[in-house]
Design a protein around this motif. Structure first.
Motif, PDB file in Angstrom:
ATOM      1  N   GLN A  18      18.386   8.623  37.669  1.00 20.93           N
ATOM      2  CA  GLN A  18      18.532  10.072  37.538  1.00 20.93           C
ATOM      3  C   GLN A  18      18.712  10.497  36.071  1.00 20.93           C
ATOM      4  O   GLN A  18      18.084  11.451  35.615  1.00 20.93           O
ATOM      5  CB  GLN A  18      19.723  10.537  38.372  1.00 20.93           C
ATOM      6  CG  GLN A  18      19.727  12.055  38.525  1.00 20.93           C
ATOM      7  CD  GLN A  18      20.977  12.548  39.225  1.00 20.93           C
ATOM      8  OE1 GLN A  18      21.654  11.784  39.917  1.00 20.93           O
ATOM      9  NE2 GLN A  18      21.286  13.802  39.042  1.00 20.93           N
ATOM     10  N   ILE A  19      19.528   9.735  35.356  1.00 15.73           N
ATOM     11  CA  ILE A  19      19.745  10.048  33.936  1.00 15.73           C
ATOM     12  C   ILE A  19      18.421   9.979  33.170  1.00 15.73           C
ATOM     13  O   ILE A  19      18.097  10.845  32.361  1.00 15.73           O
ATOM     14  CB  ILE A  19      20.754   9.043  33.315  1.00 15.73           C
ATOM     15  CG1 ILE A  19      22.147   9.285  33.886  1.00 15.73           C
ATOM     16  CG2 ILE A  19      20.757   9.131  31.801  1.00 15.73           C
ATOM     17  CD1 ILE A  19      23.103   8.124  33.667  1.00 15.73           C
ATOM     18  N   ARG A  21      15.354  10.189  34.390  1.00 10.86           N
ATOM     19  CA  ARG A  21      14.398  11.232  34.806  1.00 10.86           C
ATOM     20  C   ARG A  21      14.722  12.561  34.140  1.00 10.86           C
ATOM     21  O   ARG A  21      13.824  13.308  33.787  1.00 10.86           O
ATOM     22  CB  ARG A  21      14.398  11.375  36.330  1.00 10.86           C
ATOM     23  CG  ARG A  21      13.720  10.201  36.998  1.00 10.86           C
ATOM     24  CD  ARG A  21      13.492  10.415  38.497  1.00 10.86           C
ATOM     25  NE  ARG A  21      12.892   9.206  39.045  1.00 10.86           N
ATOM     26  CZ  ARG A  21      13.504   8.408  39.934  1.00 10.86           C
ATOM     27  NH1 ARG A  21      14.688   8.724  40.415  1.00 10.86           N
ATOM     28  NH2 ARG A  21      12.904   7.309  40.349  1.00 10.86           N
ATOM     29  N   GLU A  22      16.015  12.812  33.972  1.00 10.06           N
ATOM     30  CA  GLU A  22      16.400  14.045  33.284  1.00 10.06           C
ATOM     31  C   GLU A  22      15.873  14.056  31.855  1.00 10.06           C
ATOM     32  O   GLU A  22      15.655  15.105  31.272  1.00 10.06           O
ATOM     33  CB  GLU A  22      17.930  14.200  33.268  1.00 10.06           C
ATOM     34  CG  GLU A  22      18.457  14.729  34.599  1.00 10.06           C
ATOM     35  CD  GLU A  22      19.954  14.524  34.751  1.00 10.06           C
ATOM     36  OE1 GLU A  22      20.628  14.140  33.771  1.00 10.06           O
ATOM     37  OE2 GLU A  22      20.453  14.731  35.877  1.00 10.06           O
ATOM     38  N   GLN A  23      15.693  12.858  31.297  1.00  7.36           N
ATOM     39  CA  GLN A  23      15.163  12.751  29.927  1.00  7.36           C
ATOM     40  C   GLN A  23      13.647  12.622  29.933  1.00  7.36           C
ATOM     41  O   GLN A  23      13.060  12.203  28.940  1.00  7.36           O
ATOM     42  CB  GLN A  23      15.778  11.533  29.221  1.00  7.36           C
ATOM     43  CG  GLN A  23      17.283  11.558  29.114  1.00  7.36           C
ATOM     44  CD  GLN A  23      17.775  12.692  28.231  1.00  7.36           C
ATOM     45  OE1 GLN A  23      17.210  12.930  27.177  1.00  7.36           O
ATOM     46  NE2 GLN A  23      18.804  13.383  28.671  1.00  7.36           N
ATOM     47  N   LYS A  24      13.027  12.927  31.076  1.00 12.37           N
ATOM     48  CA  LYS A  24      11.570  12.946  31.205  1.00 12.37           C
ATOM     49  C   LYS A  24      10.923  11.555  31.201  1.00 12.37           C
ATOM     50  O   LYS A  24       9.739  11.421  30.935  1.00 12.37           O
ATOM     51  CB  LYS A  24      10.908  13.807  30.103  1.00 12.37           C
ATOM     52  CG  LYS A  24      11.458  15.197  29.996  1.00 12.37           C
ATOM     53  CD  LYS A  24      10.905  16.095  31.074  1.00 12.37           C
ATOM     54  CE  LYS A  24      11.374  17.532  30.917  1.00 12.37           C
ATOM     55  NZ  LYS A  24      11.581  18.180  32.209  1.00 12.37           N
ATOM     56  N   TYR A  25      11.712  10.534  31.449  1.00 19.03           N
ATOM     57  CA  TYR A  25      11.103   9.225  31.656  1.00 19.03           C
ATOM     58  C   TYR A  25      10.612   9.163  33.100  1.00 19.03           C
ATOM     59  O   TYR A  25      11.187   9.790  33.986  1.00 19.03           O
ATOM     60  CB  TYR A  25      12.121   8.101  31.467  1.00 19.03           C
ATOM     61  CG  TYR A  25      12.564   7.851  30.052  1.00 19.03           C
ATOM     62  CD1 TYR A  25      11.788   7.091  29.180  1.00 19.03           C
ATOM     63  CD2 TYR A  25      13.774   8.340  29.578  1.00 19.03           C
ATOM     64  CE1 TYR A  25      12.204   6.847  27.882  1.00 19.03           C
ATOM     65  CE2 TYR A  25      14.201   8.104  28.274  1.00 19.03           C
ATOM     66  CZ  TYR A  25      13.408   7.343  27.436  1.00 19.03           C
ATOM     67  OH  TYR A  25      13.834   7.097  26.163  1.00 19.03           O
ATOM     68  N   ASP A 106      24.630   7.618  26.988  1.00 14.12           N
ATOM     69  CA  ASP A 106      24.139   7.814  25.621  1.00 14.12           C
ATOM     70  C   ASP A 106      23.741   6.500  24.969  1.00 14.12           C
ATOM     71  O   ASP A 106      22.753   6.416  24.252  1.00 14.12           O
ATOM     72  CB  ASP A 106      25.216   8.493  24.755  1.00 14.12           C
ATOM     73  CG  ASP A 106      25.317   9.968  25.071  1.00 14.12           C
ATOM     74  OD1 ASP A 106      24.399  10.483  25.751  1.00 14.12           O
ATOM     75  OD2 ASP A 106      26.302  10.595  24.654  1.00 14.12           O
TER      76      ASP A 106
END
Ligand code: CA
Length: 226
Positions: A18-19, A21-25, A106
């Motif tokens: 989810q993290i 995907r939020e960064q567009k990976y 991060d």
């Protein structure tokens, strides 16, 4: 960018997915070593996040097998606590970096950026081919001739990036599906055709001399109108 997560703690795997995907990976997650190897062998990933302790096959063996098969995808190994032995063993197995659990999102993102950059696939601000410029940071396409600019949505931008990274090379519909929609997606040829048609309209709108041509049943390539 396509990332594979191989982690049997399903909650951790899903949280990481989810993290990212939020960064567009684009992310695929699998929960055991044998699946990790099978997915990793496809060679479509830009980075593999690989846990060490896994059912059916441990992370070291997965990594060793991938390297034996000449898969050079960067591997970020997740090791338990701070077992120094594990770190050395991971690097010996061909891993590129390791991270000790627990870690912060991060830290994970920073390491991923380094690993994917090392591979030469830098996240560029813009790409150029013939008369077109793709402004990746702004998701816009412009043409040197017409002075026109048009906005691209996320998938259009990803698709054009792929074409511009390999101009004059035929890219198969299957490759486009895996790279843009993901390894496990339900997307089909009609999705690719739709997006190619959107891009063609946008290339025409900016009055570019560049076009996407169909190569019979093989796929598409980006080329300059001759
Ligand atoms: Ca584990």
């Amino acid at each position: 960018m396509n990332i594979l997560i191989v982690e049997d703690e399903k909650r951790l795997a899903d949280a990481l997915a989810q993290i990212l995907r939020e960064q567009k990976y684009m992310v695929d997650a699998v929960y055991d070593g044998a699946d990790g190897l099978a997915y990793g062998e496809s060679g479509i990933y830009d980075c593999i996040i690989l846990d060490v302790m896994l059912p059916s096959m441990n992370g070291f063996d997965v990594c060793l097998e991938l390297r034996k098969k000449k898969i050079t995808t960067p591997v970020l190994m997740l090791t338990a606590k701070d077992a120094i032995y594990d770190k050395v063993k991971g690097l010996d197995a061909g891993a590129d970096d390791y991270m000790t659990k627990p870690f912060s999102p991060d830290e994970l993102l920073a390491r991923l950026r380094v690993l994917t950059r090392r591979r030469g696939e830098v996240i560029l601000d813009e790409m150029r081919y013939e008369d077109i410029t793709l402004h990746i940071d702004k998701s816009t396409l412009s043409c040197a001739k017409g002075f026109k600019t048009i906005h691209l949505n996320f998938k259009e931008c990803e698709m054009l990036k792929l074409f511009m990274s390999k101009p004059e090379v035929i890219i198969s519909k299957q490759d486009l599906i895996t790279r843009i929609w993901g390894y496990d997606s339900d997307a089909g040829d009609n999705n690719v055709e739709a997006y190619v048609s959107f891009l063609r309209k946008k290339l025409a709108f900016v009055e570019s001399g560049v076009e996407i041509v169909s190569a019979k049943k093989l796929g598409y390539k980006l080329t300059a109108k001759g």
